[in-house]
Design an enzyme around this catalytic site. Structure first.
Site, PDB file in Angstrom:
ATOM      1  N   HIS A  48      36.315  46.471 148.991  1.00  0.00           N
ATOM      2  CA  HIS A  48      36.086  45.210 148.310  1.00  0.00           C
ATOM      3  C   HIS A  48      36.161  45.490 146.604  1.00  0.00           C
ATOM      4  O   HIS A  48      35.045  45.648 146.157  1.00  0.00           O
ATOM      5  CB  HIS A  48      34.564  44.750 148.680  1.00  0.00           C
ATOM      6  CG  HIS A  48      34.149  43.438 148.360  1.00  0.00           C
ATOM      7  ND1 HIS A  48      34.705  42.415 148.294  1.00  0.00           N
ATOM      8  CD2 HIS A  48      32.915  43.100 147.571  1.00  0.00           C
ATOM      9  CE1 HIS A  48      34.188  41.512 147.985  1.00  0.00           C
ATOM     10  NE2 HIS A  48      32.986  41.752 147.518  1.00  0.00           N
ATOM     11  N   ASN A  75      22.152  50.544 141.868  1.00  0.00           N
ATOM     12  CA  ASN A  75      22.373  50.024 142.944  1.00  0.00           C
ATOM     13  C   ASN A  75      22.134  51.122 144.096  1.00  0.00           C
ATOM     14  O   ASN A  75      21.748  50.824 145.242  1.00  0.00           O
ATOM     15  CB  ASN A  75      23.263  49.000 143.260  1.00  0.00           C
ATOM     16  CG  ASN A  75      23.268  47.610 142.828  1.00  0.00           C
ATOM     17  OD1 ASN A  75      22.379  47.433 142.045  1.00  0.00           O
ATOM     18  ND2 ASN A  75      24.326  46.658 142.925  1.00  0.00           N
ATOM     19  N   SER A  89      25.448  44.410 149.157  1.00  0.00           N
ATOM     20  CA  SER A  89      25.134  44.859 147.861  1.00  0.00           C
ATOM     21  C   SER A  89      26.476  45.650 147.436  1.00  0.00           C
ATOM     22  O   SER A  89      27.032  46.271 148.192  1.00  0.00           O
ATOM     23  CB  SER A  89      23.994  45.767 147.627  1.00  0.00           C
ATOM     24  OG  SER A  89      22.753  45.242 148.223  1.00  0.00           O
ATOM     25  N   ASN A  90      26.724  45.549 146.104  1.00  0.00           N
ATOM     26  CA  ASN A  90      28.031  46.234 145.473  1.00  0.00           C
ATOM     27  C   ASN A  90      27.515  47.419 144.659  1.00  0.00           C
ATOM     28  O   ASN A  90      26.435  47.559 144.405  1.00  0.00           O
ATOM     29  CB  ASN A  90      28.640  45.051 144.525  1.00  0.00           C
ATOM     30  CG  ASN A  90      29.373  44.149 145.273  1.00  0.00           C
ATOM     31  OD1 ASN A  90      30.017  44.448 145.938  1.00  0.00           O
ATOM     32  ND2 ASN A  90      29.574  42.984 144.849  1.00  0.00           N
ATOM     33  N   GLY A 117      16.051  41.299 149.533  1.00  0.00           N
ATOM     34  CA  GLY A 117      16.855  40.940 148.171  1.00  0.00           C
ATOM     35  C   GLY A 117      16.634  39.565 148.338  1.00  0.00           C
ATOM     36  O   GLY A 117      17.340  38.764 149.047  1.00  0.00           O
ATOM     37  N   ALA A 118      15.599  38.829 147.209  1.00  0.00           N
ATOM     38  CA  ALA A 118      15.299  37.189 147.447  1.00  0.00           C
ATOM     39  C   ALA A 118      15.971  36.545 146.278  1.00  0.00           C
ATOM     40  O   ALA A 118      15.627  35.533 145.811  1.00  0.00           O
ATOM     41  CB  ALA A 118      13.882  37.009 147.363  1.00  0.00           C
ATOM     42  N   ARG A 159      38.119  33.489 150.747  1.00  0.00           N
ATOM     43  CA  ARG A 159      38.633  33.017 149.454  1.00  0.00           C
ATOM     44  C   ARG A 159      40.135  32.789 149.603  1.00  0.00           C
ATOM     45  O   ARG A 159      40.787  32.127 149.254  1.00  0.00           O
ATOM     46  CB  ARG A 159      38.253  34.352 148.339  1.00  0.00           C
ATOM     47  CG  ARG A 159      36.837  34.049 148.057  1.00  0.00           C
ATOM     48  CD  ARG A 159      36.496  35.257 146.863  1.00  0.00           C
ATOM     49  NE  ARG A 159      35.078  35.300 146.469  1.00  0.00           N
ATOM     50  CZ  ARG A 159      34.307  36.217 146.015  1.00  0.00           C
ATOM     51  NH1 ARG A 159      34.867  37.418 146.018  1.00  0.00           N
ATOM     52  NH2 ARG A 159      33.289  35.945 145.522  1.00  0.00           N
ATOM     53  N   ARG A 167      32.534  46.103 139.933  1.00  0.00           N
ATOM     54  CA  ARG A 167      31.679  46.183 140.835  1.00  0.00           C
ATOM     55  C   ARG A 167      31.086  47.729 140.531  1.00  0.00           C
ATOM     56  O   ARG A 167      29.877  48.143 141.044  1.00  0.00           O
ATOM     57  CB  ARG A 167      32.276  46.174 142.331  1.00  0.00           C
ATOM     58  CG  ARG A 167      32.422  44.600 142.568  1.00  0.00           C
ATOM     59  CD  ARG A 167      33.089  44.393 143.904  1.00  0.00           C
ATOM     60  NE  ARG A 167      33.472  42.943 144.272  1.00  0.00           N
ATOM     61  CZ  ARG A 167      34.283  42.340 144.015  1.00  0.00           C
ATOM     62  NH1 ARG A 167      35.574  42.899 143.608  1.00  0.00           N
ATOM     63  NH2 ARG A 167      34.492  40.867 144.477  1.00  0.00           N
ATOM     64  N   GLY A 179      20.618  36.500 148.714  1.00  0.00           N
ATOM     65  CA  GLY A 179      19.496  36.825 149.690  1.00  0.00           C
ATOM     66  C   GLY A 179      18.864  35.316 150.200  1.00  0.00           C
ATOM     67  O   GLY A 179      18.646  35.308 151.459  1.00  0.00           O
TER      68      GLY A 179
END
Length: 307
Positions: A176, A96, A120-121, A9-10, A152, A89, A14
């Site tokens: 998550h 996904n 990835s979500n 994944g760019a 966070r 998400r 990524g």
């Protein structure tokens, strides 16, 4: 340093992760994979051209296929569509899941001994999809969630009490998402319990902000989601594995009885080393934290049933 790390994944997460891996020289080569023609090649070349300036010798290349990634020790998987304002998400689930399933099958084909760090979500469910599709044992499929959520939480605490982020010790467990579980009973500032330094009302507000940290960024960006902190979290995990550091980090792991739960990925304290997940650490929780962790697990199990 290992021979090769691949980032799948760019996009923003990524590409930023690839740059961080290269700058830390965690591998001799970083391969950046994406289906979009020219994007990984261009970003990889751009990063490699930064090497003489930043002072790293890790070679960064881009590819649209998996053959160039063969033999990678670690895959950081960021592929998939990103959240937009108003999306949860879980809204990303169907799209996904298909992408991650194909990614995991290709990883298993060209690098059967690799370790997968999933970004990835929806994260916990995507870990499950990747483990099923790859056939890898739980030690080699780990999710980056708790590291980000804890980052966070720590940053908000440091800001609230005006201390260095380095002195905040904390851990966020669970899925998550909105049901993540910051462990107040284990939150300290250089060993001082956080409850001695901040009142309950402010602490509750910080916990709530940490739970919604991703959505807060999505709301600001409008057309994308967070990527600097998520990429940092994934690379911290990769560094712990490459350097065999035996770090204790909160990661999504496949539970087999730990914390009284089984057959799901959930954020728990994990020891990371050369073999990937080397141990799940079980800590004592308050009754309130136990209940919150169970609620978080239920929120993970529901979408799992759909994939």
């Amino acid at each position: 340093m290992i021979d090769k790390i691949t980032v799948v994944g760019a996009g923003n997460v990524g590409a930023t992760a690839a740059q961080r891996v290269a700058e830390k020289e965690l591998a001799r080569e970083v391969v950046l994979i994406d289906i979009a023609e020219g994007i990984p090649q261009g970003k990889g070349l751009d990063q490699w051209e930064s090497a003489p300036i930043e002072g790293f010798d890790t070679r960064v290349t881009g590819s649209n296929g998996y053959e160039e990634s063969a033999g990678s020790g670690i895959y950081i998987v960021t592929a998939g569509i990103a959240r937009k304002p108003g999306m949860s998400r879980d809204d990303l689930l169907t799209t996904n899941a298909g992408i991650v399933r194909q990614v995991a099958e290709n990883i298993a084909r060209v690098s059967p001994n690799a370790i997968i760090i999933m970004v990835s979500n929806p994260l916990d469910v995507m870990c499950y999809v990747a483990m099923k599709a790859s056939g890898f044992p739980r030690e080699r499929v780990i999710g980056m969630a708790g590291v980000l959520d804890t980052g966070r939480y720590r940053s908000f605490l440091a800001e609230a009490i005006d201390v260095s982020v380095e002195d905040i010790q904390a851990m966020v467990l669970g899925g998550h998402g909105d049901t993540m579980v910051p462990l107040i009973s284990y939150t300290t500032v250089s060993g001082i319990p956080i409850t001695q330094l901040i009142d309950k009302e402010r602490l509750d507000a910080i916990v709530d902000r940490a739970r919604n940290g991703g959505a807060e960024i999505v709301k600001y960006l409008k057309t994308g989601s967070a990527y600097y902190a998520p990429s940092s979290g994934a690379v911290q995990m990769a560094e712990a594995i490459v350097k065999d550091k035996k770090r204790i980090l909160p990661c999504a792991a496949w539970l087999q009885g730990e914390y009284g739960m089984k057959d799901l990925f959930l954020g728990v304290p994990c020891k990371l080393g050369r073999n990937g997940l080397e141990q799940i650490i079980e800590v004592e929780l308050t009754d309130e934290e136990k209940a919150a962790l169970r609620k978080s697990a239920d929120a993970v199990l529901e979408p799992m049933a759909l994939v």
